[in-house]
Design an enzyme around this catalytic site. Structure first.
Site, PDB file in Angstrom:
ATOM      1  N   LYS A   1       2.724  -8.864  11.396  1.00 63.43           N
ATOM      2  CA  LYS A   1       2.220  -8.735  10.431  1.00 63.43           C
ATOM      3  C   LYS A   1       2.249 -10.025   9.409  1.00 63.43           C
ATOM      4  O   LYS A   1       3.692 -10.491   9.311  1.00 63.43           O
ATOM      5  CB  LYS A   1       2.523  -7.735   9.389  1.00 63.43           C
ATOM      6  CG  LYS A   1       1.746  -7.541   8.052  1.00 63.43           C
ATOM      7  CD  LYS A   1       2.188  -6.239   7.413  1.00 63.43           C
ATOM      8  CE  LYS A   1       1.349  -6.219   6.073  1.00 63.43           C
ATOM      9  NZ  LYS A   1       1.886  -4.840   5.434  1.00 63.43           N
TER      10      LYS A   1
ATOM     11  N   ARG B   1      -2.969   3.913  13.461  1.00 62.65           N
ATOM     12  CA  ARG B   1      -1.885   3.314  14.298  1.00 62.65           C
ATOM     13  C   ARG B   1      -2.390   3.436  15.835  1.00 62.65           C
ATOM     14  O   ARG B   1      -2.997   4.057  16.130  1.00 62.65           O
ATOM     15  CB  ARG B   1      -0.495   3.822  13.919  1.00 62.65           C
ATOM     16  CG  ARG B   1      -0.381   5.166  14.438  1.00 62.65           C
ATOM     17  CD  ARG B   1       1.104   5.644  14.159  1.00 62.65           C
ATOM     18  NE  ARG B   1       1.291   7.250  14.467  1.00 62.65           N
ATOM     19  CZ  ARG B   1       1.779   7.540  15.425  1.00 62.65           C
ATOM     20  NH1 ARG B   1       2.198   6.721  16.562  1.00 62.65           N
ATOM     21  NH2 ARG B   1       2.130   8.900  15.837  1.00 62.65           N
TER      22      ARG B   1
ATOM     23  N   ARG C   1       0.846  -1.357  -0.079  1.00 59.55           N
ATOM     24  CA  ARG C   1       0.130  -0.160  -0.186  1.00 59.55           C
ATOM     25  C   ARG C   1       0.967   1.438  -0.035  1.00 59.55           C
ATOM     26  O   ARG C   1       2.002   1.276   0.523  1.00 59.55           O
ATOM     27  CB  ARG C   1      -0.918  -0.005   1.239  1.00 59.55           C
ATOM     28  CG  ARG C   1      -2.046   1.078   1.429  1.00 59.55           C
ATOM     29  CD  ARG C   1      -3.106   0.690   2.205  1.00 59.55           C
ATOM     30  NE  ARG C   1      -4.141   1.636   2.360  1.00 59.55           N
ATOM     31  CZ  ARG C   1      -4.036   2.421   3.432  1.00 59.55           C
ATOM     32  NH1 ARG C   1      -3.245   2.372   4.409  1.00 59.55           N
ATOM     33  NH2 ARG C   1      -4.916   3.353   3.505  1.00 59.55           N
TER      34      ARG C   1
END
Length: 321
Positions: A185, A318, A120
């Protein structure tokens, strides 16, 4: 991967003499040695045993088009145009090329490595050879761009369903397009709009990256995880994962096209890693508590002045320090 045939022969973990490898490959022993060196440069661990031959020490999980097709539902397999590549700039770019060339069926590209993988906002996506899954699909929707609200979240649910079906428990989703495990992640989704093919018919490229065997990634600047690292007791096959994800995406896209995002809101929120956490928009303009998503897939943040809906593409969230 030019050394794929060699690695296939060595993948049983046994010791193979240079003579037997040369005979099987139809090349000279000198050519075998050159392929051994090339494979080692590509990251495979191969031990040379004096007087006996070569032994592969690395775990091998080769991509195989036939294996992937065999794992697909019949109706999905019949409508698919699948390319499995050793190397590509990016699988999203490959699907764009397939569409430009008039591909017949749903275009899917899978690669062993990417030389220009993207995430992204144009960030580089770490794409080491032989370790992870890099997969892109071309999806067609009717009704114009308005029907695509929440699509990246729908794809996140599809990927989570696929991985959980293979034994990966505890999959989390991070708004708007990341796949998470408790350690960090696990993967991500990149949705790119290709515009209208004709009035009301929209082409979308959905890129999906999943860390499967990756054990080292010094260039990655955030906590990350992999299926093999987090679930060491399980055997992970990239072919099985690819087939499961393709099946799940096709099923989810059919439901999404017919019923919209409402069918996916609750399954997404059940996996929301931001829920109940103190959040901040990257530009600092929104601070508050994460409280899920609305009917359009926008993320809701409860602030002192009320609830704010954060739209994908505007700002990212975040966890507050």
């Amino acid at each position: 991967m030019k050394s794929k045939a060699l690695i296939t022969l060595l993948s049983d973990g046994a010791v193979h003499s240079g003579e037997s490898l040369a005979a099987a490959l139809g090349v000279s022993r000198t050519a075998v040695w050159k392929q051994i060196r090339r494979a080692m440069e590509e990251g495979f661990r191969i031990e040379t045993i004096r007087g006996r031959g070569y032994q592969l020490l690395s775990t091998v999980d080769l991509l195989d088009r036939d294996d992937i097709l065999a794992g697909l539902a019949p109706e999905t397999r019949a409508g698919l145009s699948l390319r499995v590549l050793d190397e590509v700039d990016s699988t999203n770019a490959e699907v764009v090329r397939q569409i430009a060339n008039g591909v017949d069926g749903v275009p899917v590209a899978i690669a062993d490595c990417q030389t220009a993988g993207r995430g992204r906002r144009g960030r580089a996506w770490s794409s080491p050879r032989g370790q992870n899954l890099y997969l892109s699909m071309g999806l067609t929707f009717h009704g114009g761009f308005a029907v695509l609200d929440g699509l990246s979240l729908v794809l996140g649910v599809a990927v989570a369903n696929a991985l959980e079906g293979l034994g990966a428990e505890g999959i989390g989703l991070k708004w708007p397009n990341d796949i998470f495990l408790p350690q960090g992640k696990l993967g991500g989704i990149l949705v790119e709009l290709q515009g209208e093919l004709q009035e009301g018919v929209v082409q979308v490229i959905a890129g999906i990256g999943i860390n499967v065997h990756m054990a080292d990634a010094k260039e990655v600047d955030q906590p990350w995880s992999s299926l093999g690292g987090f679930y060491p007791g399980q055997s992970w096959s990239r072919n099985r994962i690819a087939a499961a994800i393709i099946n799940a995406v096709q099923d989810s896209v059919r439901i999404f096209a017919e019923y919209g995002f409402q069918e996916f809101r609750a399954p997404w929120q059940q996996r929301d890693i931001f829920a109940g956490r103190s959040l901040q928009a990257r530009d600092g303009t929104v601070n508050g508590m994460g409280c899920g998503i609305d009917e359009g897939g926008n993320y809701l943040v409860r602030t002192e002045s009320g609830t704010v809906a954060v739209r994908a593409g505007e700002i990212s969230l975040r966890v507050s320090p």
